[in-house]
Write an enzyme that holds these catalytic residues in place. Structure first.
Site, PDB file in Angstrom:
ATOM      1  N   SER A 187       0.795  -1.225   0.000  1.00  0.00           N
ATOM      2  CA  SER A 187       0.000   0.000   0.000  1.00  0.00           C
ATOM      3  C   SER A 187       0.828   1.276   0.000  1.00  0.00           C
ATOM      4  CB  SER A 187      -0.945   0.009   1.212  1.00  0.00           C
ATOM      5  OG  SER A 187      -0.201  -0.071   2.418  1.00  0.00           O
ATOM      6  N   HIS A 215      -5.755  -4.133   1.600  1.00  0.00           N
ATOM      7  CA  HIS A 215      -5.910  -3.032   0.642  1.00  0.00           C
ATOM      8  C   HIS A 215      -6.444  -3.520  -0.700  1.00  0.00           C
ATOM      9  CE1 HIS A 215      -4.036   0.354   2.855  1.00  0.00           C
ATOM     10  NE2 HIS A 215      -3.382  -0.612   3.482  1.00  0.00           N
ATOM     11  N   LYS A 246     -11.091  -0.741   6.266  1.00  0.00           N
ATOM     12  CA  LYS A 246     -10.713   0.053   5.097  1.00  0.00           C
ATOM     13  C   LYS A 246     -11.896   0.097   4.129  1.00  0.00           C
ATOM     14  CE  LYS A 246      -5.686  -0.596   5.510  1.00  0.00           C
ATOM     15  NZ  LYS A 246      -5.691  -0.493   6.943  1.00  0.00           N
TER      16      LYS A 246
END
Length: 398
Positions: A187, A215, A246
């Site tokens: 990321s 991610h 996330k």
């Protein structure tokens, strides 16, 4: 014997040194929900370009309503770990939802993905085993590996030739079990792992594969199933760890999903699972609703893909140094730590919430503004941030 004031002064000097080097990480509180724009304490509204809120669901009315309903139905908290009296029906339902979404045998919930990674390696690996880890893996993987007694091998980022060399070394060292550990998306750079190459080598050398897909799950791959889908290796990854904090609503919570034999053992031996309170009921309830949303439509990830492509092209066309790729994590490279800190400050002044990333989050001399696109951004938002980047670059003479 040192006095307490002398001891505390050691830490004060260390923080002063961090500030002097331009590495100090401050905080800028906002008073609104997380979204494409946030309201700061001083009343300014800023375009937020640094959240992991990939699908823009941090302020989703549907998820908020699901969380509220769960408070009424299941209470505020369970005040217990899972194996005592901390398992509600919604915990089991969420675990099945995640397993069905990812196409795995079973799933175990954690308070965070950091805990999921922290409780994985010492449970599965002994001194007779080996873990082969990508050099750019997340800190939680690094710390999790440190807790186990297995032999450790590190390979160059996404370098399949080097990975094969390390697998051979592990065999030569007599490893009973070999586990390859990698991020699905690195990321800091927005680089997607060559997961097909990893799985091919794992098959060749009889190794297990572990992927932290924090991610990726929810938006990478045509239906958002993450890097295994993106790379065409669904069913070949043995262990997937991830977060609910996330793309998947942006709150908290994590999970490990994979082979039944592995998940069964984690329930018996994984310390963060055995010694931490259960995931809060409201998060579990809202997350169940979230996976229903993902099954209904790919509209959010499709829009995110389109806007990310537009943003990356605009930056390149305007001469900014970015790391090539397709991921919504888009690092604008500035290299010098103090330059990056000043750049971020000026962007905030112009109405864009961004943060300078510097050591130890990234290597020294690799400072950057890591921008992140979310599905609630529009092309007009992108035009605005690119305009601000150009203005700050001109002001600073870069």
């Amino acid at each position: 014997m040192a006095r307490k004031d002398d001891i505390l002064s050691i830490y004060t000097k260390e923080v002063d040194g961090i500030k002097e080097a331009g590495l100090f990480k401050g905080e800028a509180p906002f008073v609104s929900p997380q979204g494409s724009r946030v309201m700061m304490e001083d009343g300014r509204e800023l375009l937020c370009m640094c959240a992991n809120n990939y699908l823009g669901l941090g302020n989703s009315p549907r998820l908020i309503e699901a969380a509220k309903k769960t408070y009424d139905d299941k209470g505020y908290g369970v005040a217990s770990v899972r194996f005592i009296c901390g398992t509600q029906d919604i915990h089991k339902k969420l675990e099945k939802k995640i397993s069905d979404f990812l196409g795995t045998d079973d799933t175990i919930l954690y308070s965070s993905c950091f805990d999921a990674n922290g409780g994985l390696f010492e449970t599965l690996l002994t001194a007779d085993d080996a873990v082969i880890s990508d050099e750019l893996n997340h800190a939680s993987i690094i710390d999790g590996v440190r807790l186990c007694k297995a032999k450790r091998f590190r390979y160059k980022n996404n370098d399949m030739e080097d990975l094969e060399a390390r697998l051979k070394e592990a065999d030569e060292a007599g490893a009973r079990v070999k586990l390859i550990a990698t991020d699905g998306v690195f990321s800091m750079d927005g680089i997607i792992c060559n997961l097909k190459g990893v799985c091919d080598l794992a098959d060749k050398y009889n190794a297990l594969v572990m992927v932290d897909d924090s991610h990726a799950v929810g938006f990478v791959g045509k239906t958002g199933r993450g890097t295994p889908e993106h790379c065409g290796v669904q069913g070949r990854v043995d262990i997937i760890t991830g977060t609910l904090g996330k793309a998947l609503g942006g709150a908290s919570g994590g999970y490990t999903s994979g082979r039944k034999e592995i998940i069964d053992l984690l329930r018996q031996r994984s310390r963060p699972y055995l010694f931490s309170n259960s995931l809060a009921p409201a998060i579990a309830g809202a997350s169940i609703e979230l996976f229903d949303m993902l099954d209904e439509s790919t509209e959010l990830r499709d829009h995110l893909e389109e806007v990310t492509s537009y943003y990356r092209k605009e930056l390149v066309d305007n001469g900014f140094d970015i790391i090539p790729g397709t991921h919504p994590c888009v690092p604008v490279m500035l290299y010098d730590e103090k330059t990056a800190a000043e750049f971020a400050k000026r962007m905030m002044d112009k109405g864009v919430y961004v943060v300078a990333f510097s050591f130890p989050v990234v290597p020294k001399g690799k400072a950057r503004i890591r921008t992140q696109v979310c599905a609630s951004h529009t092309k007009e938002d992108i035009d605005f941030i690119v305009k601000c980047f150009k203005e700050v670059r001109s002001e600073m003479g870069l």
